[in-house]
Scaffold this active site. Structure first.
Site, PDB file in Angstrom:
ATOM      1  N   PHE A 404       0.965  -1.283  -0.072  1.00 48.41           N
ATOM      2  CA  PHE A 404      -0.008   0.027  -0.060  1.00 48.41           C
ATOM      3  C   PHE A 404       0.821   1.094  -0.076  1.00 48.41           C
ATOM      4  CE2 PHE A 404      -2.337  -3.460   1.955  1.00 48.41           C
ATOM      5  CZ  PHE A 404      -3.732  -3.096   1.587  1.00 48.41           C
ATOM      6  N   ASP A 405       0.443   2.224  -0.684  1.00 44.40           N
ATOM      7  CA  ASP A 405       0.930   3.643  -0.422  1.00 44.40           C
ATOM      8  C   ASP A 405       0.293   4.104   0.580  1.00 44.40           C
ATOM      9  OD1 ASP A 405       2.262   6.063  -0.894  1.00 44.40           O
ATOM     10  OD2 ASP A 405       0.592   6.670  -2.369  1.00 44.40           O
TER      11      ASP A 405
END
Length: 550
Positions: A404-405
């Site tokens: 995930f960012d």
């Protein structure tokens, strides 16, 4: 007196004596109330006379004395001729009625019931007795402790024939009645009007509080268990998915490679596209960008079932596409070919499938159409647009890896907005000032929570090191200046991240090659393109201020 007169007188006296003896014999014969049953040899048994229904015949008037007989027949009576021998009803009747006195029986009705009887002829042959036209009425109820109470048992065949005849005559009588007084027939419910269990259950009230208090402890537990099962069934059928499942909706273009099919649709139209799909429905589609991700989800389900056989909190894959139903055959063949456990399809026939996402209680939606993904995000559903990697790399088959960012993916875009509009200096000052203030949640925060719940199930079985789920935070933030706020926010949410990589603005592609995630979520396209070049399957999240600069 002469000798001749004396002989005549003696002859007359002997004749008179003979006539008296003959009259006495006739009188004794008339006073008999029964007949004798001829048996083998010379032995004879006296049997009382009975009618066809087993009733004793009494008050037989003598043909000579014109007075009723008053004594029972005895075995000492003289034998009678063979022509008057009758057949005994049964042995029990002979033994019970041979010693009965006439005062213990009632006279039979004047007319006997019409039925078939047989009497034995002198030559040993049987001859039918002519039936009478009328039937006697039903005899009165026998008195208790009376021998008459056994009449129905003494001759059961005759008694049964009388009962059957009464039923037949009552039916004939009901048919002769007018239509207004016909016997009422109750209608039967046809099968088409049968009600289901749920409909019939509404007709009967449930157990109230007073009845519940009167139940035993075992009955209470059974009642509670039954109610819980009914609630689970109702909850299951209330929505198209199990109660605790994590639904991941995937489009057909995200699951399979349908680039050529899409070109036919855009260049030649819908009719040519459908003809192409029908003619190639037995041709297996090649894997798409979300294919390996779906396979990894199924591996997690398998590991969960090994630890928890009755586990319901599993990944539930739904194939949701706007393709026509005619294309479904090819999709089914392709799903079965690869052994994908996808049982639920949603084919909308050209209409947008976004309206079905909430009905399926979707936790994550993956599609190759950015417009539909944007529409789903506006509806509050975690969504991303799938992109195929430029080159193929090896992926782990025993562990689901999701990267995930941070900003505009797991968190809101408030910090991203300051960095885009006011620069990095303002951004660092803002993050230092609000370090202890948790960030607002982003569109993919709920999916990270779902992954964390499943991870804890493995941790409870001492499977932390062998957990088939691993999460990554790959962010362009700097750990020294803005990393603390991110970690404190995750801690406040009660979420754990397995690995956190702060790149401080460096490209993410080389780092992702080392991680080899099955899917990487980011909100900025230049990070997606960098990941594609290195062979990472990426998913773009069209959310936040970053879409203005993409």
């Amino acid at each position: 007196m002469s000798q001749t007169s004396l002989k005549q007188k003696k002859k007359n006296e002997s004749g008179l004596r003979y006539s008296k003896d003959l009259n006495a014999e006739k009188r004794n014969d008339s006073e008999k109330t029964g007949a004798r049953l001829s048996t083998q040899g010379s032995q004879e048994i006296s049997v009382a006379k009975t009618d066809s229904r087993g009733y004793l015949v009494k008050n037989q008037w003598s043909r000579t004395s014109q007075s009723p007989s008053t004594r029972a027949p005895s075995v000492a009576d003289e034998p009678r001729s063979r022509s008057t021998t009758i057949k005994a009803p049964n042995s029990s009747t002979t033994s019970r009625t041979s010693s009965a006195s006439p005062s213990q029986h009632e006279s039979p009705p004047p007319q006997q019931q019409a039925e078939k009887q047989q009497s034995q002829a002198p030559g040993g042959q049987t001859r039918p007795v002519t039936p009478l036209s009328s039937r006697p009425p039903t005899p009165p109820d026998p008195e208790p402790n009376s021998r008459r109470s056994t009449k129905m048992y003494e001759n059961p065949e005759a008694w049964a024939q009388g009962i059957v005849r009464e039923v037949r005559e009552s039916r004939d009588y009901s048919q002769d009645l007018p239509s207004k007084v016909q016997v009422r027939e109750y209608p039967r419910t046809p099968p088409t009007e049968w009600k289901s269990y749920a409909q019939r259950r509404l007709l009967y009230p449930s157990v109230d509080i007073q009845d519940y208090d009167c139940l035993s402890e075992l009955q209470r537990q059974q009642l509670l268990q039954q109610k819980e099962e009914e609630e689970e069934d109702e909850a299951y059928w209330a929505s198209p998915k199990p109660k605790h499942a994590i639904t991941v909706a995937v489009s057909s273009r995200a699951l399979f490679n349908m680039v050529d099919d899409r070109k036919i649709y855009e260049e030649e139209g819908l009719e040519k596209y459908m003809e192409y799909q029908l003619s190639n429905e037995n041709v297996i589609l090649t894997p798409g960008p979300a294919f390996r991700f779906v396979k990894a989800l199924q591996h997690v389900n398998s590991r969960l079932r090994d630890l928890y056989p009755n586990e319901q909190e599993l990944f539930d894959i739904v194939l949701m596409t706007n393709n026509h139903a005619q294309v479904g055959v090819r999709l089914i063949n392709s799903v079965n070919h690869y052994g994908l456990l996808i049982d639920r399809f949603c084919l909308t026939g050209g209409k947008s499938p976004i309206g079905y996402l909430k009905a399926y209680l979707t936790n994550l939606y993956l599609s190759a159409d950015s417009d539909k993904v944007q529409e789903a995000i506006q509806e509050g559903i975690a969504s991303a647009t799938m992109f195929t990697a430029s080159k193929d790399i090896a992926y782990c088959d025993t562990q689901l890896r999701v990267a995930f960012d941070g900003d505009a993916v797991l968190f809101s875009d408030e910090s991203e907005y300051i960095a885009k509009e006011h620069g990095l200096d303002k951004f660092f000052q803002h993050e230092t000032l609000f370090e202890n203030k948790p960030l607002a949640q982003g569109p993919l925060k709920s999916f990270l929570e779902d992954l964390g719940k499943l991870q804890k199930k493995f941790y409870a079985k001492d499977e932390r090191l062998l957990c088939p789920i691993r999460t990554y935070l790959v962010t362009a933030r700097s750990a020294a200046s803005s990393g603390a706020r991110v970690l404190k926010t995750l801690r406040r949410w009660g979420l754990e991240i397995d690995e956190a990589l702060f790149l401080a603005g460096a490209p993410k592609g080389p780092i992702l090659v080392k991680i080899r995630p099955h899917i990487f979520f980011d909100d900025q396209m230049f990070h997606i393109e960098s990941a594609q070049k290195f062979g990472t399957i990426s998913a773009h999240v069209p959310y936040g201020i970053g879409q203005k600069y993409n």
